[in-house]
Design a protein around this motif. Structure first.
Motif, PDB file in Angstrom:
ATOM      1  N   ARG A   9     -63.254  75.219  63.507  1.00 41.70           N
ATOM      2  CA  ARG A   9     -62.888  74.844  64.870  1.00 41.70           C
ATOM      3  C   ARG A   9     -63.688  73.615  65.287  1.00 41.70           C
ATOM      4  O   ARG A   9     -64.918  73.640  65.252  1.00 41.70           O
ATOM      5  N   PRO A  10     -63.030  72.515  65.646  1.00 38.46           N
ATOM      6  CA  PRO A  10     -63.769  71.314  66.047  1.00 38.46           C
ATOM      7  C   PRO A  10     -64.515  71.545  67.353  1.00 38.46           C
ATOM      8  O   PRO A  10     -64.023  72.214  68.254  1.00 38.46           O
ATOM      9  N   ARG A  18     -59.000  64.318  67.166  1.00 33.95           N
ATOM     10  CA  ARG A  18     -58.362  64.102  65.873  1.00 33.95           C
ATOM     11  C   ARG A  18     -57.429  65.265  65.532  1.00 33.95           C
ATOM     12  O   ARG A  18     -56.307  65.049  65.060  1.00 33.95           O
ATOM     13  N   VAL A  19     -57.873  66.486  65.795  1.00 33.26           N
ATOM     14  CA  VAL A  19     -57.028  67.655  65.536  1.00 33.26           C
ATOM     15  C   VAL A  19     -55.785  67.621  66.421  1.00 33.26           C
ATOM     16  O   VAL A  19     -54.662  67.903  65.969  1.00 33.26           O
ATOM     17  N   ASP A  24     -50.002  66.715  67.179  1.00 35.11           N
ATOM     18  CA  ASP A  24     -48.947  65.927  67.831  1.00 35.11           C
ATOM     19  C   ASP A  24     -48.044  65.279  66.788  1.00 35.11           C
ATOM     20  O   ASP A  24     -46.810  65.263  66.943  1.00 35.11           O
ATOM     21  N   ALA A  25     -48.647  64.720  65.742  1.00 35.92           N
ATOM     22  CA  ALA A  25     -47.857  64.092  64.684  1.00 35.92           C
ATOM     23  C   ALA A  25     -47.001  65.119  63.961  1.00 35.92           C
ATOM     24  O   ALA A  25     -45.822  64.861  63.650  1.00 35.92           O
ATOM     25  N   SER A  46     -48.659  59.546  60.016  1.00 33.84           N
ATOM     26  CA  SER A  46     -48.240  59.452  61.417  1.00 33.84           C
ATOM     27  C   SER A  46     -49.419  59.590  62.367  1.00 33.84           C
ATOM     28  O   SER A  46     -49.461  58.957  63.427  1.00 33.84           O
ATOM     29  N   ALA A  47     -50.393  60.420  61.994  1.00 36.14           N
ATOM     30  CA  ALA A  47     -51.565  60.643  62.846  1.00 36.14           C
ATOM     31  C   ALA A  47     -52.621  59.564  62.668  1.00 36.14           C
ATOM     32  O   ALA A  47     -53.576  59.493  63.454  1.00 36.14           O
ATOM     33  N   GLY A  48     -52.493  58.749  61.624  1.00 40.68           N
ATOM     34  CA  GLY A  48     -53.479  57.706  61.375  1.00 40.68           C
ATOM     35  C   GLY A  48     -54.792  58.231  60.847  1.00 40.68           C
ATOM     36  O   GLY A  48     -55.865  57.699  61.162  1.00 40.68           O
ATOM     37  N   VAL A  49     -54.718  59.288  60.008  1.00 38.30           N
ATOM     38  CA  VAL A  49     -55.927  59.861  59.416  1.00 38.30           C
ATOM     39  C   VAL A  49     -55.703  60.035  57.919  1.00 38.30           C
ATOM     40  O   VAL A  49     -54.554  60.134  57.469  1.00 38.30           O
TER      41      VAL A  49
END
Length: 211
Positions: A9-10, A18-19, A24-25, A46-49
Motif C-alpha cells: 500500500r503506497p 502513481r498508483v 486511471d490508465a 498510458s500511465a507514463g511509468v
C-alpha cells in the motif's frame, strides 16, 4: 480487509499519485480495448511509468483489476454518503432505489466501469474482489453495502441479510446488463423496471423486520 492483489500500500504522496495514475490508465484502456486485450505494458505506457512499477504495487493484471474494482466500490460508498445526508428518513426500499440510481450513474460516467465494476461477474469469469466470509465472489460488495446500511444509513437489520443482499446485487447486475446492452447510456425504461423490482423486493423483506 486486505487486498491480496496489492503487493504494498503506497504511503508517500508521490507513490499514491502513481498508483492512481496506473488505475486511471487501466480504466481508460478497458473502455478502449476491453478486458481480454488489456496488457501490463499498455497500461504502463498510458500511465507514463515503467512496467516494473506496476509489479511493485500490484500482483500482475488481476491485482490491478482487483484494486480498480475496490476503488469503484469506495466511489459508490462516497456517492451514497452524499445521498443519505440529503435523505435522513431513509428506508430499505428507498435505499435500494438510491443504490441502483448511483450505480447507473457510475455506469454512464466512470471510465472502465462497464468492464470492471465491483467484480467480474461474467459467466465463468474470475472475481477481481477478494472473497468474503464464504467462498462466493461478490460477498465483499454484499458485506460492505449491508454494514454501510446499518452503521452509516441507520437502517434496521434485515432477516437473512446476506442472501437478501446477494440476491439484490445479482438482480441489479441483471438490470444493468439488460439496460446497457443496446445503448451506452442505458435503456431508461429498463432501469425503471429494475427500480420497481428492487423496491417491491425490499418492501417485502424489510416488512419481515416488523412482524
Amino acid at each position: 480487509m486486505e487486498n491480496p492483489g496489492l503487493r504494498r500500500r503506497p504511503v508517500q504522496r508521490r507513490s499514491i499519485d502513481r498508483v492512481e495514475r496506473i488505475l486511471d490508465a487501466c480504466a481508460r484502456l478497458l473502455d478502449e480495448v476491453g478486458l481480454d486485450a488489456l496488457t501490463i505494458s499498455d497500461v504502463a505506457r498510458s500511465a507514463g511509468v515503467p512496467a516494473g512499477t506496476i509489479y511493485q504495487f500490484f500482483d500482475g493484471r488481476p491485482g490491478m483489476l482487483r484494486e480498480l474494482a475496490l476503488r469503484n466500490l469506495e466511489l459508490l460508498l462516497a456517492r451514497l454518503r452524499v445521498r443519505i445526508a440529503a435523505e435522513p428518513a431513509l428506508t430499505w426500499p428507498r435505499a435500494a432505489e438510491v443504490v441502483l440510481a448511483e450505480t447507473v450513474a457510475m455506469r454512464r460516467s466512470v471510465p472502465g466501469f462497464t468492464v470492471v465494476d465491483f467484480a467480474d461477474t461474467r459467466p465463468g469469469g474470475a472475481s477481481f474482489l477478494p472473497v468474503g466470509s464464504v467462498q462466493e465472489s461478490g460477498d465483499v460488495l454484499a458485506e460492505r453495502l449491508y454494514h454501510f446500511a446499518l452503521e452509516e444509513a441507520g437502517l434496521p437489520a434485515l432477516p437473512d441479510p446476506y442472501r437478501v443482499m446477494r440476491l439484490a446485487i445479482q438482480a441489479t447486475a441483471a438490470v444493468l446488463h439488460l439496460s446497457f446492452s443496446s445503448t451506452p447510456q442505458g435503456d431508461r425504461a429498463m432501469v425503471e423496471q429494475g427500480r420497481r423490482l428492487l423496491r417491491a423486493y425490499f418492501v417485502d423483506v424489510s416488512s419481515e423486520t416488523f412482524r
